[in-house]
Write an enzyme that holds these catalytic residues in place. Structure first.
Site, PDB file in Angstrom:
ATOM      1  N   CYS A  38     -12.865   3.184 -32.939  1.00 15.67           N
ATOM      2  CA  CYS A  38     -11.641   3.990 -33.011  1.00 15.67           C
ATOM      3  C   CYS A  38     -11.686   4.896 -34.247  1.00 15.67           C
ATOM      4  CB  CYS A  38     -10.417   3.073 -33.067  1.00 15.67           C
ATOM      5  SG  CYS A  38      -8.873   3.973 -33.261  1.00 15.67           S
TER       6      CYS A  38
ATOM      7  N   CYS B 235      -8.243   5.233 -36.104  1.00 10.60           N
ATOM      8  CA  CYS B 235      -7.864   4.060 -36.911  1.00 10.60           C
ATOM      9  C   CYS B 235      -8.724   3.981 -38.181  1.00 10.60           C
ATOM     10  CB  CYS B 235      -8.079   2.753 -36.133  1.00 10.60           C
ATOM     11  SG  CYS B 235      -7.753   2.835 -34.390  1.00 10.60           S
ATOM     12  N   ASP B 236     -10.034   4.146 -38.034  1.00 12.06           N
ATOM     13  CA  ASP B 236     -10.936   3.849 -39.146  1.00 12.06           C
ATOM     14  C   ASP B 236     -11.521   5.078 -39.834  1.00 12.06           C
ATOM     15  OD1 ASP B 236     -10.561   1.135 -38.654  1.00 12.06           O
ATOM     16  OD2 ASP B 236     -12.136   1.111 -37.132  1.00 12.06           O
TER      17      ASP B 236
END
Ligand code: NAP
Length: 313
Positions: free
Chosen positions: A135, A138-139
């Site tokens: 992701c 997200c990261d």
């Protein structure tokens, strides 16, 4: 068992949320079962450029929030505490097991989506969530001014490589064939991007680390068999998706890859059981098609409910 639900929607991504809007507007009791925050996979899409109505694009999270708001405003109910553990038929109806409770529904729309596939190479599990990610939204922010690799050659890999290039210093895009599979405009954005280095015809063989820290990725050229080691801070994998069809695997037909077989209305091989969005077996998997499939499924389901009431189903 409480009141019977007319349409139980399992999954709150674009297909499920659109199904919820259509069910609520048809004034049938519509309940969405979703364990996390509604939005499904698009929540992890950095930027959605091809959903009509947003000429400059929109973040996956913002689009999900708007769809959720619209479904709630329309009158759909959401149950977000426990996952649906099982679905079993009972006469013409279905019983959902949810957090120790049995909930009866006349129709089920499965909109559970898909999850990213893993490469399954050495080092992947050692660094999952600690350098290996599925992701970018997200990261990605963890890799400001760092060097990362993206593995894959489809829409997800190219789209997320471009997003990551806004944060990281350098993005290596690794694809196993000698041409990308992604939509042309996404390919162009990668091919001409100054921070994206393309490695075509290369296989990602091993994720390397030093103690607790990911340090690189070993590649093998398919052209001459040579080995390259890229020094990296992170690896993002976008190598396709697996259908989340386990809940209905024994109830209706799946295709050879595990996607639920549906007719053009989203009906599975079983009356009263529909599937929409990425979990079902149509080809063009986009937010806009997931939404359309959710609408088709509920349109058909409402007619099915009417025929049930009339005793003609
Ligand atoms: P995808 O289209 O199935 O592409 C997967 C990519 O990973 C392919 O290039 C494939 O290589 C490669 N791959 C598969 N297994 C691999 C392995 N073991 N090792 C190395 N590479 C491997 O999957 P996706 O990109 O995740 O997209 C999923 C669906 O969502 C697609 O229908 C896509 O169109 C859609 N999507 C749309 C958008 C958008 O419209 N903006 C954005 C994201 C996703 P090969 O090419 O050699 O098979």
């Amino acid at each position: 068992m409480g009141d019977i639900i007319d349409i139980a929607i399992v999954g709150g991504g674009p297909a499920g949320l659109t199904a919820a809007i259509y069910g609520a507007r048809a004034r049938v009791k519509t309940v969405v079962f979703e364990t996390g925050l509604p939005g499904g996979q698009i929540v992890s899409a950095s930027w959605v450029e091809n959903y009509p109505g947003f000429p400059d694009g929109i973040s996956g999270q913002d689009l999900a929030d708007l769809m959720y708001q619209q479904a709630e405003n329309a009158g759909a109910e959401f149950r977000t505490i426990s996952p649906v553990e099982a679905i079993r038929p009972e006469g013409n109806d279905y019983v959902l097991s949810v957090g120790g409770e049995e909930i009866k529904a006349r129709v089920v729309v499965l909109a559970t989506g898909a999850i990213p596939k893993k490469l399954g190479i050495p080092g992947e599990s050692d660094f999952a969530g600690r350098g290996v990610s599925w992701c970018a939204t997200c990261d990605g922010p963890l890799y400001r001014d760092k060097v990362v690799a993206v593995v894959g050659g489809g829409d997800s890999a190219t789209q997320e490589a471009v997003y990551l290039a806004k944060i990281a210093r350098e993005v290596h895009l690794i694809h196993r064939r000698n041409e990308l599979r992604a939509t042309e405009c996404l390919q162009e954005q990668c091919l001409f991007h100054p921070q994206i280095v393309l490695h075509l015809s290369h296989i990602a063989e091993e994720i390397l680390g030093d103690g607790g820290k990911l340090t690189g990725l070993k590649l093998r050229s398919k052209t001459d068999g040579s080995e390259t080691v890229l020094a990296l801070d992170g690896v993002f994998e976008f190598v396709g998706i697996d259908a989340q069809s386990g809940l209905v695997a024994d109830l209706c037909e799946l295709d050879e890859l595990g996607f639920v077989k549906v007719d053009p209305n989203g009906l599975t091989s079983r009356a009263g059981l529909y599937a929409a969005g990425d979990v079902s077996n149509y080809k063009l998997k986009q937010v806009v098609t997931a939404c359309a499939r959710g609408a088709f499924a509920v349109y058909d389901a409402v007619h099915y409910l009417e025929t049930m009431v009339a005793g003609t189903a």
